[in-house]
Design a protein around this motif. Sequence first.
Motif, PDB file in Angstrom:
ATOM      1  N   TYR A  34       0.820  -1.224   0.039  1.00 60.93           N
ATOM      2  CA  TYR A  34      -0.169   0.081  -0.006  1.00 60.93           C
ATOM      3  C   TYR A  34       0.797   1.175  -0.104  1.00 60.93           C
ATOM      4  CZ  TYR A  34      -3.112  -3.531   2.137  1.00 60.93           C
ATOM      5  OH  TYR A  34      -3.827  -4.644   2.225  1.00 60.93           O
ATOM      6  N   TYR A  36       0.271   5.307   1.068  1.00 63.08           N
ATOM      7  CA  TYR A  36      -0.595   6.061   1.756  1.00 63.08           C
ATOM      8  C   TYR A  36      -0.002   7.533   1.752  1.00 63.08           C
ATOM      9  CZ  TYR A  36      -3.961   3.008   3.917  1.00 63.08           C
ATOM     10  OH  TYR A  36      -4.805   1.926   3.932  1.00 63.08           O
ATOM     11  N   TYR A 102      -1.367  -3.719   9.566  1.00 64.43           N
ATOM     12  CA  TYR A 102      -0.558  -3.290   8.462  1.00 64.43           C
ATOM     13  C   TYR A 102       0.875  -2.755   9.369  1.00 64.43           C
ATOM     14  CZ  TYR A 102      -4.151  -2.084   4.862  1.00 64.43           C
ATOM     15  OH  TYR A 102      -4.966  -2.204   3.701  1.00 64.43           O
TER      16      TYR A 102
ATOM     17  N   ASN B  31     -14.281  -5.787  11.148  1.00 64.02           N
ATOM     18  CA  ASN B  31     -13.225  -5.437  12.019  1.00 64.02           C
ATOM     19  C   ASN B  31     -12.845  -4.071  12.320  1.00 64.02           C
ATOM     20  OD1 ASN B  31     -10.738  -5.208  10.724  1.00 64.02           O
ATOM     21  ND2 ASN B  31     -11.414  -7.002   9.862  1.00 64.02           N
ATOM     22  N   GLN B  33      -9.404  -1.698  13.628  1.00 62.50           N
ATOM     23  CA  GLN B  33      -7.964  -1.788  13.860  1.00 62.50           C
ATOM     24  C   GLN B  33      -7.600  -0.555  14.511  1.00 62.50           C
ATOM     25  OE1 GLN B  33      -5.275  -2.987  10.743  1.00 62.50           O
ATOM     26  NE2 GLN B  33      -6.885  -5.083  10.356  1.00 62.50           N
ATOM     27  N   TYR B  35      -4.266   2.054  15.592  1.00 64.60           N
ATOM     28  CA  TYR B  35      -2.954   2.469  15.361  1.00 64.60           C
ATOM     29  C   TYR B  35      -2.506   3.714  16.200  1.00 64.60           C
ATOM     30  CZ  TYR B  35      -3.287  -0.548  11.192  1.00 64.60           C
ATOM     31  OH  TYR B  35      -3.153  -1.728  10.442  1.00 64.60           O
ATOM     32  N   PHE B  45       0.693  -0.756  14.238  1.00 66.93           N
ATOM     33  CA  PHE B  45      -0.466  -1.375  14.622  1.00 66.93           C
ATOM     34  C   PHE B  45      -0.503  -1.747  16.117  1.00 66.93           C
ATOM     35  CE2 PHE B  45      -3.819  -4.376  14.082  1.00 66.93           C
ATOM     36  CZ  PHE B  45      -3.351  -5.407  14.581  1.00 66.93           C
ATOM     37  N   GLN B  48      -6.398  -5.512  16.794  1.00 63.91           N
ATOM     38  CA  GLN B  48      -7.363  -5.684  15.964  1.00 63.91           C
ATOM     39  C   GLN B  48      -8.599  -6.471  16.629  1.00 63.91           C
ATOM     40  OE1 GLN B  48      -7.787  -7.102  11.766  1.00 63.91           O
ATOM     41  NE2 GLN B  48      -7.826  -9.011  12.564  1.00 63.91           N
ATOM     42  N   PHE B  88      -5.314   6.420  15.731  1.00 60.16           N
ATOM     43  CA  PHE B  88      -6.237   6.196  14.577  1.00 60.16           C
ATOM     44  C   PHE B  88      -6.970   4.967  14.940  1.00 60.16           C
ATOM     45  CE2 PHE B  88      -4.751   9.664  11.645  1.00 60.16           C
ATOM     46  CZ  PHE B  88      -3.513   9.573  11.996  1.00 60.16           C
ATOM     47  N   ALA B  92     -11.549  -2.333   7.654  1.00 61.08           N
ATOM     48  CA  ALA B  92     -11.367  -2.809   6.740  1.00 61.08           C
ATOM     49  C   ALA B  92     -12.348  -3.181   5.682  1.00 61.08           C
ATOM     50  CB  ALA B  92     -10.643  -4.289   7.082  1.00 61.08           C
ATOM     51  N   ASP B  94     -12.631  -5.197   2.041  1.00 58.57           N
ATOM     52  CA  ASP B  94     -11.764  -5.991   1.019  1.00 58.57           C
ATOM     53  C   ASP B  94     -10.239  -6.183   1.314  1.00 58.57           C
ATOM     54  OD1 ASP B  94     -13.672  -5.146  -1.736  1.00 58.57           O
ATOM     55  OD2 ASP B  94     -13.825  -6.922  -0.267  1.00 58.57           O
ATOM     56  N   TYR B  95      -9.188  -5.442   0.743  1.00 53.94           N
ATOM     57  CA  TYR B  95      -7.941  -5.534   1.030  1.00 53.94           C
ATOM     58  C   TYR B  95      -7.363  -4.114   1.586  1.00 53.94           C
ATOM     59  CZ  TYR B  95      -8.025  -9.633  -2.314  1.00 53.94           C
ATOM     60  OH  TYR B  95      -8.421 -10.504  -3.006  1.00 53.94           O
ATOM     61  N   LYS B  96      -8.360  -3.262   1.734  1.00 51.28           N
ATOM     62  CA  LYS B  96      -7.852  -2.030   2.193  1.00 51.28           C
ATOM     63  C   LYS B  96      -8.426  -1.699   3.563  1.00 51.28           C
ATOM     64  CE  LYS B  96     -10.705  -0.822  -1.054  1.00 51.28           C
ATOM     65  NZ  LYS B  96     -11.311   0.047  -2.367  1.00 51.28           N
ATOM     66  N   LEU B  97      -7.556  -0.421   4.032  1.00 52.18           N
ATOM     67  CA  LEU B  97      -8.075   0.041   5.258  1.00 52.18           C
ATOM     68  C   LEU B  97      -8.252   1.440   4.989  1.00 52.18           C
ATOM     69  CD1 LEU B  97      -5.553  -1.038   8.220  1.00 52.18           C
ATOM     70  CD2 LEU B  97      -8.140  -2.015   7.986  1.00 52.18           C
ATOM     71  N   SER B  98      -9.479   1.883   5.735  1.00 54.82           N
ATOM     72  CA  SER B  98      -9.836   3.339   5.545  1.00 54.82           C
ATOM     73  C   SER B  98      -9.597   3.925   7.111  1.00 54.82           C
ATOM     74  CB  SER B  98     -11.275   3.435   5.191  1.00 54.82           C
ATOM     75  OG  SER B  98     -11.386   2.877   3.958  1.00 54.82           O
ATOM     76  N   PHE B  99      -8.808   4.727   7.125  1.00 59.71           N
ATOM     77  CA  PHE B  99      -8.526   5.348   8.425  1.00 59.71           C
ATOM     78  C   PHE B  99      -9.508   6.401   8.907  1.00 59.71           C
ATOM     79  CE2 PHE B  99      -4.311   3.452   9.831  1.00 59.71           C
ATOM     80  CZ  PHE B  99      -4.283   2.565   8.526  1.00 59.71           C
ATOM     81  N   GLY B 100      -9.593   6.559   9.947  1.00 64.33           N
ATOM     82  CA  GLY B 100     -10.296   7.840  10.858  1.00 64.33           C
ATOM     83  C   GLY B 100      -9.384   8.940  10.872  1.00 64.33           C
ATOM     84  N   ALA B 101      -9.819  10.043  10.967  1.00 63.11           N
ATOM     85  CA  ALA B 101      -9.002  11.151  11.009  1.00 63.11           C
ATOM     86  C   ALA B 101      -7.957  11.363  12.311  1.00 63.11           C
ATOM     87  CB  ALA B 101      -9.620  12.436  10.836  1.00 63.11           C
TER      88      ALA B 101
END
Lengths: 113, 109
Positions: A34, A36, A102, B31, B33, B35, B45, B48, B88, B92, B94-101
């Motif tokens: 990835y 970012y 990650y 799920n 996660q 960080y 990390f 989870q 953060f 998840a 699929d294969y991607k993580l979307s992070f909060g602000a």
Amino acid sequence: SQTIHQWPATLVQPVGSPLSLECTVEGTSNPNLYWYRQAAGRGLQLLFYSVGIGQISSEVPQNLSASRPQDRQFILSSKKLLLSDSGFYLCAWSRTGGNYGYTFGSGTRLTVV
Amino acid sequence: GQQVMQIPQYQHVQEGEDFTTYCNSSTTLSNIQWYKQRPGGHPVFLIQLVKSGEVKKQKRLTFQFGEAKKNSSLHITATQTTDVGTYFCAAANDYKLSFGAGTTVTVRA
């Protein structure tokens, strides 16, 4: 153990110049990779991800591109940098086959001047 | 992808006090996660959470996943200067993580 290397740590580039950031992972095979970007004081924006050699998915259409020429190598490129490309670029890897944490590289701080 | 909202954006804490940061989603998450990013560093990390209502502890840090799997929280007890950084949550898809602000934590000694 697995390690991730990202370089350079800092970079100052003029507007219109090309960019190449490299990321390599050791100690694992077929990782998900990835890129970012993090603007100053902001969250993480996913730019590209790859689940295999030559497989690149773009999340944000920009003047950036990514390539994965080898299993554990991920490259972020630009032909002509814009001022808005400044930021903290982070490479990360995760295991395939499920949702795993990650591991991020130490990042590249890019300043476009 | 999954969108997660974090509150508060900033948390100023007196050393020794407790605080909680929250992560919320409008959709059910598979799920969540968490960080931590120290100032000038990269995200690391922490944990989870997968199961509804799951609670996990790491020393002074307690992570919780809501019963409906739409929210999560991180509670830190007896805050220390080493807790400084941005926390953060990430969802998840699929294969991607979307992070909060993120929640940026500063500590007053």
